[in-house]
Write a protein that holds these residues in place. Structure first.
Motif, PDB file in Angstrom:
ATOM      1  N   VAL A 293       0.826  -1.203   0.000  1.00 47.32           N
ATOM      2  CA  VAL A 293       0.000   0.000   0.000  1.00 47.32           C
ATOM      3  C   VAL A 293       0.863   1.257   0.000  1.00 47.32           C
ATOM      4  O   VAL A 293       0.611   2.208  -0.755  1.00 47.32           O
ATOM      5  N   HIS A 294       1.890   1.283   0.829  1.00 48.80           N
ATOM      6  CA  HIS A 294       2.727   2.474   0.963  1.00 48.80           C
ATOM      7  C   HIS A 294       3.974   2.340   0.102  1.00 48.80           C
ATOM      8  O   HIS A 294       5.097   2.487   0.585  1.00 48.80           O
ATOM      9  N   ARG A 342       0.944   8.563   2.719  1.00 50.73           N
ATOM     10  CA  ARG A 342       0.569   7.406   3.523  1.00 50.73           C
ATOM     11  C   ARG A 342      -0.803   7.590   4.165  1.00 50.73           C
ATOM     12  O   ARG A 342      -1.282   6.715   4.875  1.00 50.73           O
ATOM     13  N   THR A 343      -1.453   8.718   3.945  1.00 52.15           N
ATOM     14  CA  THR A 343      -2.776   8.943   4.522  1.00 52.15           C
ATOM     15  C   THR A 343      -3.853   9.086   3.474  1.00 52.15           C
ATOM     16  O   THR A 343      -5.029   8.998   3.788  1.00 52.15           O
ATOM     17  N   GLY A 344      -3.478   9.264   2.254  1.00 56.17           N
ATOM     18  CA  GLY A 344      -4.486   9.528   1.234  1.00 56.17           C
ATOM     19  C   GLY A 344      -4.983   8.303   0.515  1.00 56.17           C
ATOM     20  O   GLY A 344      -5.912   8.392  -0.275  1.00 56.17           O
ATOM     21  N   SER A 345      -4.438   7.157   0.716  1.00 61.22           N
ATOM     22  CA  SER A 345      -4.861   5.974  -0.009  1.00 61.22           C
ATOM     23  C   SER A 345      -6.203   5.466   0.436  1.00 61.22           C
ATOM     24  O   SER A 345      -6.970   4.947  -0.343  1.00 61.22           O
ATOM     25  N   GLY A 346      -6.503   5.581   1.729  1.00 63.53           N
ATOM     26  CA  GLY A 346      -7.756   5.066   2.251  1.00 63.53           C
ATOM     27  C   GLY A 346      -7.798   3.569   2.376  1.00 63.53           C
ATOM     28  O   GLY A 346      -8.820   3.003   2.747  1.00 63.53           O
ATOM     29  N   ASP A 347      -6.705   2.897   2.052  1.00 60.68           N
ATOM     30  CA  ASP A 347      -6.680   1.445   2.121  1.00 60.68           C
ATOM     31  C   ASP A 347      -6.255   0.936   3.487  1.00 60.68           C
ATOM     32  O   ASP A 347      -6.398  -0.243   3.766  1.00 60.68           O
ATOM     33  N   GLY A 376      12.854   4.613   1.527  1.00 62.43           N
ATOM     34  CA  GLY A 376      12.028   3.459   1.822  1.00 62.43           C
ATOM     35  C   GLY A 376      12.120   3.036   3.281  1.00 62.43           C
ATOM     36  O   GLY A 376      12.773   3.682   4.113  1.00 62.43           O
ATOM     37  N   LEU A 377      11.480   1.917   3.573  1.00 63.79           N
ATOM     38  CA  LEU A 377      11.346   1.440   4.942  1.00 63.79           C
ATOM     39  C   LEU A 377      11.814  -0.006   5.045  1.00 63.79           C
ATOM     40  O   LEU A 377      11.597  -0.817   4.139  1.00 63.79           O
ATOM     41  N   ARG A 378      12.448  -0.322   6.181  1.00 60.52           N
ATOM     42  CA  ARG A 378      12.869  -1.692   6.478  1.00 60.52           C
ATOM     43  C   ARG A 378      12.256  -2.098   7.813  1.00 60.52           C
ATOM     44  O   ARG A 378      12.498  -1.468   8.834  1.00 60.52           O
ATOM     45  N   ALA A 379      11.419  -3.138   7.769  1.00 59.35           N
ATOM     46  CA  ALA A 379      10.788  -3.671   8.980  1.00 59.35           C
ATOM     47  C   ALA A 379      11.405  -5.028   9.287  1.00 59.35           C
ATOM     48  O   ALA A 379      11.351  -5.942   8.463  1.00 59.35           O
ATOM     49  N   ALA A 380      12.011  -5.159  10.471  1.00 56.58           N
ATOM     50  CA  ALA A 380      12.694  -6.386  10.870  1.00 56.58           C
ATOM     51  C   ALA A 380      12.029  -6.946  12.128  1.00 56.58           C
ATOM     52  O   ALA A 380      11.914  -6.254  13.138  1.00 56.58           O
ATOM     53  N   VAL A 381      11.605  -8.200  12.045  1.00 53.78           N
ATOM     54  CA  VAL A 381      10.965  -8.897  13.159  1.00 53.78           C
ATOM     55  C   VAL A 381      11.908  -9.986  13.652  1.00 53.78           C
ATOM     56  O   VAL A 381      12.425 -10.778  12.857  1.00 53.78           O
TER      57      VAL A 381
END
Length: 394
Positions: A293-294, A342-347, A376-381
């Motif tokens: 989405v983003h 990141r706020t205008g998609s509505g998804d 960009g973004l990196r998400a690490a779990v």
């Protein structure tokens, strides 16, 4: 109705117990010091002057001279005795001081042992075992009163958590019913045999879209509440590689619609963890949804599921514009987004990464979000690793 707390008896307080114990120790130390000094004093004997005084001299001058000599020797003997007593007292004081410190430490440790027990038990109790109590035995003193107070606090916390769980269940039922009723009303309104005006059809489509958004928000809130409460009824071994692969397969159409390129950063089957398959699937799905989405059209996504000796790792990266690091650090909070794109998609509902963080925390892991220097973004779990062959503990 809770009974009023019984006041502690002043004769059995910790202060008085410490006073009695240390007073007794000091008395014993003083008695020992006096005993040592007296024993050393008995060992010092005043002896008669050495030498043969010779035959008695009848003259008064000779007698006075002899008395002066005896007094001088007696003064010297008393001085020697005083020095020996002083040295003995110093040695005795040093010995008793060491013994008092050692005995005081031992006794204080025994007296404070219930406090250490209370501290260890309080640290062990968490949201998953709020039903446990300290139940410290002993006299009605400050320690017992503190333990009872902590037990009462745990009882109130357990009631609060139970009330929150009941609220989640009730909200799920009560909110889903009007949503289903509104959907049914829209379907009935547009399914009439008479021609439906175009404005009505457009309004119905818009309402359905809004209802879908509310439904997604409700699902997100319920998932967030369950994860934050640590409700993991279906714990078993879960492969992060298979879970994220299933999430990617379910969103193939969405990835293709935005022209995103999917890079395999190393999705291996060895990244196993112990937890809820339902919540972990939601965690992986939210990470993938966030990456889709983003993201801008024609962008890319890199997914990796690996493991080391202690942890199973899941990493999802996306390209894009350069993000502010401070804002990225707040993305794990509910309803936090970055910028107008990141706020205008509505998804999204603003709960995606919040749910991920709650699920990861409920499984004893950690979520780390990084703003990539290139954009960009990196998400690490990171989750505790387990073997696929391990059984779920009872």
């Amino acid at each position: 109705m809770r009974m009023p707390r019984r006041p502690a008896l002043p004769t059995r307080t910790v202060r008085w117990r410490f006073t009695a114990l240390y007073g007794a120790l000091f008395l014993l130390s003083g008695a020992g010091l006096l005993a040592i000094v007296n024993l050393m004093a008995l060992g010092v004997r005043v002896t008669a002057p050495a030498g043969d005084p010779g035959p008695p001299q009848p003259t008064l001058a000779t007698a006075l001279e002899h008395i002066g000599l005896l007094q001088a020797r007696l003064s010297e003997t008393e001085a020697t005795q005083s020095r020996q007593l002083l040295a003995g007292s110093a040695v005795a004081f040093a010995v008793m001081a060491v013994l008092s410190v050692v005995l005081g430490r031992v006794v204080a440790g025994r007296v404070l042992r219930p406090l250490r027990t209370i501290t260890a038990a309080t640290r062990r109790i968490s949201a998953d075992n709020l039903h446990e109590r300290l139940a410290v035995p002993g006299p009605a003193d400050e320690v017992k009163d503190l333990a009872d107070t902590v037990d009462e606090l745990l009882e109130r916390l357990e009631g609060a958590f139970a009330a929150q769980r009941r609220f989640v269940a009730d909200a799920s039922h009560e909110l889903r019913t009007p949503l289903a009723t509104m959907r049914a009303s829209l379907d009935v309104a547009v399914a009439k045999p008479e021609p439906v005006p175009q404005q009505t059809l457009a309004l119905a489509d818009r309402l359905r879209t809004e209802l879908d958004q509310v439904d997604r928000l409700l699902e997100g809130l319920l998932a967030l509440a369950r994860a934050q409460h640590g409700v993991l009824p279906d714990r078993e071994g879960v492969s992060l590689g298979r879970t994220v692969s299933a999430a990617l397969d379910a969103r193939t159409a969405d990835i293709a619609a935005k022209g995103l390129t999917l890079h395999d950063g190393g999705v291996r089957d060895g990244a196993w963890t112990l937890g809820s398959p339902t919540l972990l699937a939601r965690m992986a799905g939210n990470l993938v949804d966030n990456a889709i989405v983003h993201n801008h059209d024609g962008g890319w996504i890199r997914v990796a599921a690996t493991a080391d000796d202690a942890n199973a790792l899941l990493v999802v990266e996306t390209g894009g514009r350069v993000l502010d690091r401070e804002e990225v650090a707040r993305l794990a909070r509910p309803f936090q987004r970055l910028g107008p794109d990141r706020t205008g998609s509505g998804d999204g509902s603003g709960l995606g990464l919040s749910i991920v963080d709650a699920v990861v925390s409920a499984h004893g892991g950690r979520l780390e979000l990084y703003a990539r220097p290139e954009g960009g973004l990196r998400a690490a779990v990171s989750l505790p690793r387990t073997d696929a062959s391990e059984d779920v503990p009872a």
